[in-house]
Write an enzyme that holds these catalytic residues in place. Structure first.
Site, mmCIF file in Angstrom:
data_model
loop_
_atom_site.group_PDB
_atom_site.id
_atom_site.type_symbol
_atom_site.label_atom_id
_atom_site.label_comp_id
_atom_site.label_asym_id
_atom_site.label_seq_id
_atom_site.Cartn_x
_atom_site.Cartn_y
_atom_site.Cartn_z
ATOM 1 N N ARG A 1 -83.959 0.225 66.360
ATOM 2 C CA ARG A 1 -85.162 0.187 66.735
ATOM 3 C C ARG A 1 -86.370 0.921 67.146
ATOM 4 O O ARG A 1 -87.746 0.635 68.435
ATOM 5 C CB ARG A 1 -84.125 0.268 68.377
ATOM 6 C CG ARG A 1 -82.654 -1.127 68.388
ATOM 7 C CD ARG A 1 -83.871 -2.314 68.407
ATOM 8 N NE ARG A 1 -83.259 -3.090 69.504
ATOM 9 C CZ ARG A 1 -82.246 -4.054 70.062
ATOM 10 N NH1 ARG A 1 -83.114 -3.543 71.037
ATOM 11 N NH2 ARG A 1 -81.810 -4.670 70.267
ATOM 12 N N HIS B 1 -83.324 7.137 58.266
ATOM 13 C CA HIS B 1 -82.145 7.637 59.531
ATOM 14 C C HIS B 1 -82.741 9.096 59.632
ATOM 15 O O HIS B 1 -83.217 8.850 60.499
ATOM 16 C CB HIS B 1 -81.431 7.336 59.265
ATOM 17 C CG HIS B 1 -80.566 7.836 57.614
ATOM 18 N ND1 HIS B 1 -80.903 9.521 57.345
ATOM 19 C CD2 HIS B 1 -79.735 7.219 56.832
ATOM 20 C CE1 HIS B 1 -80.558 9.239 55.626
ATOM 21 N NE2 HIS B 1 -79.048 8.368 55.573
ATOM 22 N N HIS C 1 -67.647 12.075 50.627
ATOM 23 C CA HIS C 1 -67.678 9.832 50.604
ATOM 24 C C HIS C 1 -67.337 9.282 50.674
ATOM 25 O O HIS C 1 -65.775 9.067 49.809
ATOM 26 C CB HIS C 1 -68.291 10.548 49.296
ATOM 27 C CG HIS C 1 -69.446 9.021 49.107
ATOM 28 N ND1 HIS C 1 -70.791 8.529 49.310
ATOM 29 C CD2 HIS C 1 -69.610 8.158 48.961
ATOM 30 C CE1 HIS C 1 -71.302 8.420 49.134
ATOM 31 N NE2 HIS C 1 -70.373 6.732 49.093
ATOM 32 N N GLY C 2 -66.625 8.608 51.594
ATOM 33 C CA GLY C 2 -65.314 7.498 51.200
ATOM 34 C C GLY C 2 -64.555 7.699 51.694
ATOM 35 O O GLY C 2 -63.529 6.893 52.121
ATOM 36 N N ASP D 1 -75.952 11.173 59.706
ATOM 37 C CA ASP D 1 -76.698 9.812 59.694
ATOM 38 C C ASP D 1 -77.113 9.057 59.896
ATOM 39 O O ASP D 1 -77.529 8.165 61.206
ATOM 40 C CB ASP D 1 -76.352 9.745 57.461
ATOM 41 C CG ASP D 1 -77.379 10.993 57.565
ATOM 42 O OD1 ASP D 1 -77.852 12.152 57.224
ATOM 43 O OD2 ASP D 1 -76.400 11.344 55.830
ATOM 44 N N HIS D 2 -75.674 8.623 60.522
ATOM 45 C CA HIS D 2 -75.775 7.276 60.649
ATOM 46 C C HIS D 2 -76.039 6.967 62.624
ATOM 47 O O HIS D 2 -75.503 5.762 62.610
ATOM 48 C CB HIS D 2 -74.151 6.478 60.377
ATOM 49 C CG HIS D 2 -73.514 6.117 59.442
ATOM 50 N ND1 HIS D 2 -73.943 6.027 58.158
ATOM 51 C CD2 HIS D 2 -72.535 7.719 58.334
ATOM 52 C CE1 HIS D 2 -73.424 5.502 57.310
ATOM 53 N NE2 HIS D 2 -73.031 6.421 57.152
ATOM 54 N N GLY E 1 -68.629 10.514 56.864
ATOM 55 C CA GLY E 1 -69.989 10.599 57.991
ATOM 56 C C GLY E 1 -68.792 9.178 58.837
ATOM 57 O O GLY E 1 -68.601 8.628 59.840
ATOM 58 N N HIS E 2 -69.653 8.301 57.759
ATOM 59 C CA HIS E 2 -69.194 6.286 58.002
ATOM 60 C C HIS E 2 -67.589 6.454 58.603
ATOM 61 O O HIS E 2 -67.981 5.782 59.886
ATOM 62 C CB HIS E 2 -69.453 5.209 56.818
ATOM 63 C CG HIS E 2 -69.466 4.287 57.042
ATOM 64 N ND1 HIS E 2 -68.178 3.058 57.065
ATOM 65 C CD2 HIS E 2 -70.655 3.530 57.814
ATOM 66 C CE1 HIS E 2 -69.013 2.625 57.304
ATOM 67 N NE2 HIS E 2 -70.261 1.488 57.928
ATOM 68 N N GLU F 1 -78.604 17.986 52.973
ATOM 69 C CA GLU F 1 -78.707 17.042 51.704
ATOM 70 C C GLU F 1 -80.039 17.105 51.750
ATOM 71 O O GLU F 1 -80.371 16.232 52.358
ATOM 72 C CB GLU F 1 -77.849 15.371 51.769
ATOM 73 C CG GLU F 1 -76.555 16.132 52.263
ATOM 74 C CD GLU F 1 -75.617 14.570 52.616
ATOM 75 O OE1 GLU F 1 -75.941 13.565 52.493
ATOM 76 O OE2 GLU F 1 -74.651 14.429 52.734
ATOM 77 N N THR G 1 -75.585 3.760 50.137
ATOM 78 C CA THR G 1 -75.953 5.163 50.119
ATOM 79 C C THR G 1 -76.218 6.055 49.229
ATOM 80 O O THR G 1 -76.376 5.423 47.805
ATOM 81 C CB THR G 1 -74.784 5.117 51.050
ATOM 82 O OG1 THR G 1 -74.028 6.714 50.815
ATOM 83 C CG2 THR G 1 -73.616 5.064 49.927
ATOM 84 N N THR G 2 -75.952 7.634 49.283
ATOM 85 C CA THR G 2 -75.462 8.337 47.466
ATOM 86 C C THR G 2 -74.746 7.671 46.729
ATOM 87 O O THR G 2 -73.532 7.972 47.700
ATOM 88 C CB THR G 2 -75.365 9.671 48.089
ATOM 89 O OG1 THR G 2 -76.531 9.524 49.371
ATOM 90 C CG2 THR G 2 -75.631 10.141 47.634
HETATM 91 N N1 PXP Z 1 -71.325 13.724 50.726
HETATM 92 C C1 PXP Z 1 -72.438 13.793 50.731
HETATM 93 C C2 PXP Z 1 -73.330 13.886 49.415
HETATM 94 C C3 PXP Z 1 -73.471 12.161 50.779
HETATM 95 O O1 PXP Z 1 -74.079 12.043 50.456
HETATM 96 C C4 PXP Z 1 -72.570 10.917 51.807
HETATM 97 C C5 PXP Z 1 -73.157 10.580 52.162
HETATM 98 O O2 PXP Z 1 -74.153 10.467 53.473
HETATM 99 C C6 PXP Z 1 -71.304 11.573 52.913
HETATM 100 C C7 PXP Z 1 -70.473 13.003 52.272
HETATM 101 C C8 PXP Z 1 -70.797 11.400 53.575
HETATM 102 O O3 PXP Z 1 -69.878 9.921 52.930
HETATM 103 P P1 PXP Z 1 -69.514 9.241 54.221
HETATM 104 O O4 PXP Z 1 -70.403 8.266 54.973
HETATM 105 O O5 PXP Z 1 -69.243 7.008 53.405
HETATM 106 O O6 PXP Z 1 -68.469 9.699 54.862
#
Ligand code: PXP
Length: 237
Positions: free
Chosen positions: A18, A50, A191-192, A9-10, A213-214, A70, A100-101
């Site tokens: 842009r 995004h 997540h995180g 996503d990022h 992701g991030h 997702e 974010t979620t």
């Molecule tokens: N899993 C889910 C269900 C998410 O919504 C996200 C964030 O979009 C992630 C994983 C990844 O999280 P992060 O970008 O903090 O690694």
């Protein structure tokens, strides 16, 4: 050993800043596969902030590892998912104002809505995972609905500041992970998660998939920037 799903996503977030055509998450997904990613995860949000439908369609054609979409329990996006048929769909809550979620899906509180979404996706031949807080009541509900997997929300663990709080959140994750396994569901988490905090989660018994992701995209900027500047400098001079 847990498999790694890269959340792209990022990459799309930078492109949408842009409204142009770079960086392309489709290209990023290919590089991630070459780097060893076991899956590509993308979130088609209702507000399309995004990832765009075009990304989903192209990724469906090009990704050779697991494609994990997702999505919220929203009629329009469920329709898109059922037509695109990714390998897996992860149902997440969605609020327009969130960055974010932020929390897990309330499967217990929205039984009918979530249950219908699970069925619609499964009828289209898609494996369904529910993104849940590490809460035993929610996990029970996922099993009752017939979901194949649960992705445990690791945000509280990841954002805990003191060691003690982190240990408590990890203990909660361990208990919930055992409940997911005992219910016969496949165990995912995400997540995180970062290069610093991932190990204790990756080694939870039975952990099958981590979606990150991030932190990976942040690191990609840092390890790639020097080369990118050098390439531009060479062109200019
Ligand atoms: N899993 C889910 C269900 C998410 O919504 C996200 C964030 O979009 C992630 C994983 C990844 O999280 P992060 O970008 O903090 O690694």
């Amino acid at each position: 050993m847990a498999l790694l799903g890269l959340n792209i996503d990022h990459v799309a977030t930078v492109r949408e800043a842009r409204k142009t055509n770079e960086p392309d998450p489709v290209w990023a997904a290919t590089l991630a596969e070459i780097g060893g990613a076991d899956g590509i995860t993308l979130h088609l949000r209702e507000d399309r902030r995004h990832v765009q439908e075009r990304d989903l369609q192209l990724l469906r054609q090009t990704v050779t590892v697991k494609l994990n979409l997702e999505l919220a329990c929203d009629d329009a996006v469920l329709q898109i998912a059922a037509a695109a048929r990714p390998h897996q769909a992860t149902l997440v809550p969605e609020r327009r104002e969130e960055v974010t979620t932020e929390g897990g899906l309330d499967a217990a509180g929205q039984r009918e809505r979530v249950g219908d979404a699970v069925k619609r996706l499964q009828d289209a031949g898609i494996v369904v995972s529910l993104f849940l807080d590490p809460d035993l009541r929610q996990i029970e509900m996922a099993a009752e609905m017939g979901a194949e997997a649960v992705e445990l929300h690791t945000g509280a663990y990841a954002h805990a500041t003191a060691d003690f709080a982190g240990e408590q959140e990890l203990a909660t994750l361990l208990t919930s992970a055992a409940a997911v396994r005992n219910a016969g569901l496949t165990l995912h988490a995400g997540h995180g998660l970062t290069y610093r905090n991932v190990k204790p989660v990756a080694t939870i018994p039975g952990m099958c998939e981590l979606n990150i992701g991030h932190s990976i995209i942040s690191r990609a900027i840092m390890v790639g920037l020097e080369r990118a500047v050098r390439d531009m400098k060479r062109l200019i001079s």
